[in-house]
Write an enzyme that holds these catalytic residues in place. Sequence first.
Site, PDB file in Angstrom:
ATOM      1  CB  THR B 173      -1.138  -0.112   1.218  1.00 22.58           C
ATOM      2  OG1 THR B 173      -0.173  -0.189   2.521  1.00 22.58           O
ATOM      3  CG2 THR B 173      -2.121  -0.976   1.055  1.00 22.58           C
ATOM      4  CG  ASP B 174       4.404   2.190   2.201  1.00 19.63           C
ATOM      5  OD1 ASP B 174       3.815   2.996   2.719  1.00 19.63           O
ATOM      6  OD2 ASP B 174       5.501   1.399   2.861  1.00 19.63           O
TER       7      ASP B 174
END
Lengths: 413, 404
Positions: B173-174
């Site tokens: 998700t980064d």
Amino acid sequence: MLEPYRVLDLTNERGLLCGQLLGDLGADVIQVEPPGGSRARRLGPFAGDVPHPDRSLYWWAYTRNKRSLTLDVGRPAGRDLLMQLARTAHFVIESEDPGALARHGLGYDDLAAVNPALVYVSITPFGQSGPRAGWAASDLVLWAAGGPLVLTGDSDRPPVRLPIPQAYLHAAADAAVAALIAHHERAGSGRGQHVDVSAQQSVALATQSYILCDAVGHPPVRRSAGGLKNGPLHLRLLFPARDGHVAITFLFGSAIGPFSRRLMEWICEEGGCDAATRDKDWIAYTEALLSGAEPLAEFERVKQVVEDFTRARTKAELLEAALARGLLIAPVAAIDEVLASPQLAARDYWQDLPHPELGRSVRYPGAFARFAASPIRPGRRPPTVGEHSDEILRDALGLDDAARARLRAEGIT
Amino acid sequence: VSTRALADVRILDFMWVMAGPAATRMLADYGAQVVRVESTRHIDTARTLAPFHAATPGPENSGVFQNLNAGKRMLTLDLRTPEGYGVALDLVRWADVVTESFAPGRMRALRLDYETLRRVNPRLVMVSTCLMGQTGPRAGFAGYGNLAAAISGFSNLGGWPDRAPAGPFSAYTDYVSPRFLALAILAALEHRRQTGEGQYVDCSQAECSLHFLGPALLDYTVNGRVAGRVGNRDRDAVPHGVFPAAGEDQWVAIAVETDAHWRGLCAVLERPELTRDPRFASAEARRTNESALETLVAAATAPRDRHALAAELQARGVPAYAVQNSPDLVRDPQLLARGHFHQLDHPTYGAAPVEGSRFVLSRTPAVIEGPAPTYGAANEYVLRDVLGYDDEHITALVASGALT
């Protein structure tokens, strides 16, 4: 925020998210579909498992806050209507193969000729230029071409993708950013431009810069289920719990090492390891392993210690301890657990949109960000095929009842 | 004359690690002036992450850090000292946007929260991002993108039905959230342009990333179905998978979406008789016999060169690509033709390789103004040229120990 602006969204499944994001931000997004509906409406799963253009959950996921206009742009009358809309539109988004719209007289140059201020966004697998711009693609193929695929999966099986297609979402989200960069510039210059997004380049972001290994002189890393193989090190980030799995950032170095030390302190407190294991230098642990000062077999033992510890505890117990002790542990949540998240409930994240045609509401993901002064409001549900054709032709193009009836009769709309 | 699309945008960036810096890198590419504040004492985690130059760990050696921070000005600053705090407030006066990605509450503890900063700069846009959002019972849950990927449902979905989850790679998700962050910044600036009003924005990494799981979330809320792991199989395409190729641990990805693709695959694999095999005559039949089909295809691809095989399949219109690792990627003819890789002059290595912008703006293209500065290398520029401090002021700051 984007309320003053109109978007003509010509995209298929490759680009739908871009227009939805602009719609979330307030833009008037007109989804232009061929008569019969977009091919994205054929993508499952379907509501009630009934395949139907108005029941595609892929369509629902990425067309909120849009109005649907069906238009046969392959015929001169349809193309003319689109050109009329483009004269006053602020953005056009499209995701056909490079050159396909230009063959219909709807390429960037064609539209810029009638509206030089237009921001025209193209989303394609490999970009508008280059020797492979015309290559065929799919989600899996792009995940392979851009680099994330090789990094993921069990080491004794082929690399594996996420089963919920991701590649075009990366590209479409990049496209929304690019559209607003061009828009910002237009506010000063009054001029539009062509934005060219490559999904291959977009997904490369998900390699966490490992795409650069060869260029910087680092050996390429390899996949290892829930972790990675970096040279001789088999790093592991997913562990079993009594009722599923947890993610642990079990890494070392000056930033993350202190968290791993706290984890080992807890394990030791509970009798899961001895003091000597607890007291290893977790800051310099990678260097110790690489130099041989710490045998690789000992790292394997340490990972087993962690596994034995987490396997005996539930995801909830591990999460509570993470919060209380400052550990880097999170439950691996299944989709139903995500929907049941107390955090998302407390933040009133989900939005229930009425679907009057179904006689019910449907729960959707909520605002992607919380703007204090200009909040993203719950939007309109995804449009049925051509749902807004009549009002768009009447209000945006000023066509009278007879003209609209003629277009319908001729199959243009 | 090249123009910079965001030349009038000034960003004071307190974000660190990966998601935040990836977002401001997008904006720096198009001319935003980004001043990033970092601490040499509380080291940016990104500086500790591989790949490293010459495979040697060290805070100035991280390819991740250099890739995410190219084109930015960085200032080493201890925000807990009065002198450092004063510099931060001067930068707030200079900035249009302040961004931060600490655990919720940290900015307030530093007296750098929005309520404080808006009194210094009433038109300020401030964007905070963290894993779970600034409010709620789990607001204090801090960590990295691998944890947000787990808690928001991604990690459970990647892998094989008979095995434990393999997840998407690392801190996934980064690498989803940066687009939402950049979009939030640009949208808030647009609102300010229209109304004169700044504001505070709270962007939860989990909440924005969930948009990438939309169809699976709806399959549950509408149909009650919980998505599971299915390897590389697809709802529609069959065969659809990653098949072995010549060489150690080499693979090719193939997606057969139509009967024409199937005929093309059989021809390229030199198994034309398969097109007449009733077990594989239609998508439905191929679905029924998918395991046998996968075994046949794998046997036929195993001796083939992955690049040549993909090219032959593409010549027949079949979606296919070699599964590329870094040595392939940095030589990929398409990425090279797109100018995806850049070599930036670097004081230590001579050249720092970084990725370029992932999109092209025809009239105002991306320009990477320089490499990520080594510790302190841009301090002089920020203090003198951005803030207009004189020699005396800078000397006093150095002596105070605030520039660390």
